[in-house]
Structures are given as C-alpha cells and as structure tokens.
Design a protein around this motif. Structure first.
Motif, short mmCIF file in Angstrom:
data_model
loop_
_atom_site.label_atom_id
_atom_site.label_comp_id
_atom_site.label_asym_id
_atom_site.label_seq_id
_atom_site.Cartn_x
_atom_site.Cartn_y
_atom_site.Cartn_z
N THR A 48 1.01 -1.13 0.02
CA THR A 48 0.36 0.46 -0.04
C THR A 48 0.69 1.31 0.24
O THR A 48 2.40 1.22 0.16
CB THR A 48 -1.36 -0.39 1.39
N SER A 49 0.45 2.32 -0.04
CA SER A 49 0.91 3.44 0.13
C SER A 49 0.70 4.13 1.56
O SER A 49 -0.25 3.90 2.21
CB SER A 49 0.45 4.57 -0.36
N LYS A 50 1.96 4.45 1.45
CA LYS A 50 2.05 4.98 3.28
C LYS A 50 0.93 6.95 2.92
O LYS A 50 0.91 7.42 4.13
CB LYS A 50 3.67 5.72 3.29
N GLN A 51 0.72 7.29 2.47
CA GLN A 51 -0.33 8.43 2.14
C GLN A 51 -1.92 7.93 2.05
O GLN A 51 -2.98 8.40 2.24
CB GLN A 51 -0.43 8.74 0.90
N THR A 52 -1.99 6.92 2.76
CA THR A 52 -3.55 6.24 2.57
C THR A 52 -3.76 6.43 4.15
O THR A 52 -3.40 6.04 5.20
CB THR A 52 -3.78 4.57 2.05
N HIS A 53 -5.84 6.33 3.86
CA HIS A 53 -5.97 6.02 5.31
C HIS A 53 -6.08 5.19 5.96
O HIS A 53 -5.53 5.31 7.33
CB HIS A 53 -7.45 6.69 5.41
N LYS A 54 -5.88 3.94 5.71
CA LYS A 54 -5.37 2.43 6.23
C LYS A 54 -4.45 2.78 7.12
O LYS A 54 -3.83 2.23 7.98
CB LYS A 54 -5.80 0.96 5.16
N ASP A 56 -2.93 5.37 8.14
CA ASP A 56 -3.36 5.92 10.07
C ASP A 56 -4.77 4.98 10.72
O ASP A 56 -3.85 5.05 11.96
CB ASP A 56 -3.71 7.34 9.63
N GLU A 57 -4.95 4.75 10.53
CA GLU A 57 -5.87 3.25 11.13
C GLU A 57 -4.85 2.30 11.79
O GLU A 57 -5.04 2.13 12.89
CB GLU A 57 -6.88 3.04 9.86
#
Length: 138
Positions: A48-54, A56-57
């Motif tokens: 995934t991208s480190k810029q995704t909401h997941k 942060d979650e």
C-alpha cells in the motif's frame, strides 16, 4: 485435521485466491477494502501507499481481520485475525514487487510504497469438509 494439514489449506487458499478484504478499525468502526495478498509461510503481506487512510488506522490500532477465498457457495475460505507491522526496507519491497503495481507506484524504490506484514493471531477455516469451522490459534 492436524495443524500441518490446516496450514497447508491456508497456503492453498491464499495461493489460489490472493485477492481478499483487509479490515481495520478506526474510532471503534470497521473499515474494509480489497487487497492483493502474498504469503511467507502463513504470514500475509500486502502493499500500500504510506499516504492511505489504512496506514493511519493501523498506526492507531494494528489489529486487523482478513477474508480470503470463497469463490462459490461451498468453497473453503479463511478468516484471519492478526496484527500488522509496516515494512519499508528496500529488500522486502523488491521481493514483493510485481509489474501490476506500476499502476500505483513508480517501482520498488518508490518512497510511498510500504509492505504491510500481517502476523496471524488466529485462523478460522470455513466451508471445509469438516462439519464445523476449524480454528487455529497462534
């Protein structure tokens, strides 16, 4: 079914059905999304991208749930509970890299690319030939 047979069923399901759901929790609410999984034995990996909401979650709560399999009414599938570790070392990104990822990333050296390593805490095998679901606690 013994533990080795159970683990082999898990591997077979992941290998033949690599797309599944990854569910996270944020503010006591579940969030699910489709992901492409690979495995290292029975540990799951997904990019995934480190810029995704997941991300942060996951940083808020590393506990996740994964569903893989279930291609028709009676096909086996797995439910997995685990905790995620975020991996961003170049070597793991290169091992995980596939050309289809060019849609989202420039290459394995893309600074936004991270690998989520899901360490299992429990598996549940559903729709197997057993009468009841089979559980493996790690």
């Amino acid at each position: 079914m013994n533990q080795e047979e159970f683990k082999q069923k898990i591997k077979d399901i992941v290998d033949s059905n690599p797309i599944g759901t990854l569910s996270t929790v944020s503010q006591n609410k579940p969030n699910a999304r489709y992901m492409y999984f690979q495995r290292d034995d029975i540990t799951l990996l997904t990019a995934t991208s480190k810029q995704t909401h997941k991300v942060d979650e996951i940083e808020e709560n590393p506990n996740v749930h994964v569903l893989l399999g279930y291609t028709d009414w009676d096909s086996p599938y797995i439910e997995m509970q685990g905790t995620i570790k975020i991996r961003d070392k170049e070597v793991i990104k290169e091992e995980f890299w596939q050309d289809m990822m060019k849609h989202w990333f420039t290459g394995p050296d893309d600074p936004d690319l991270i690998i989520l390593e899901i360490q299992p805490t429990a598996f549940r095998l559903m729709n197997s030939k057993e009468k009841e679901p089979v559980t493996l606690d790690m």
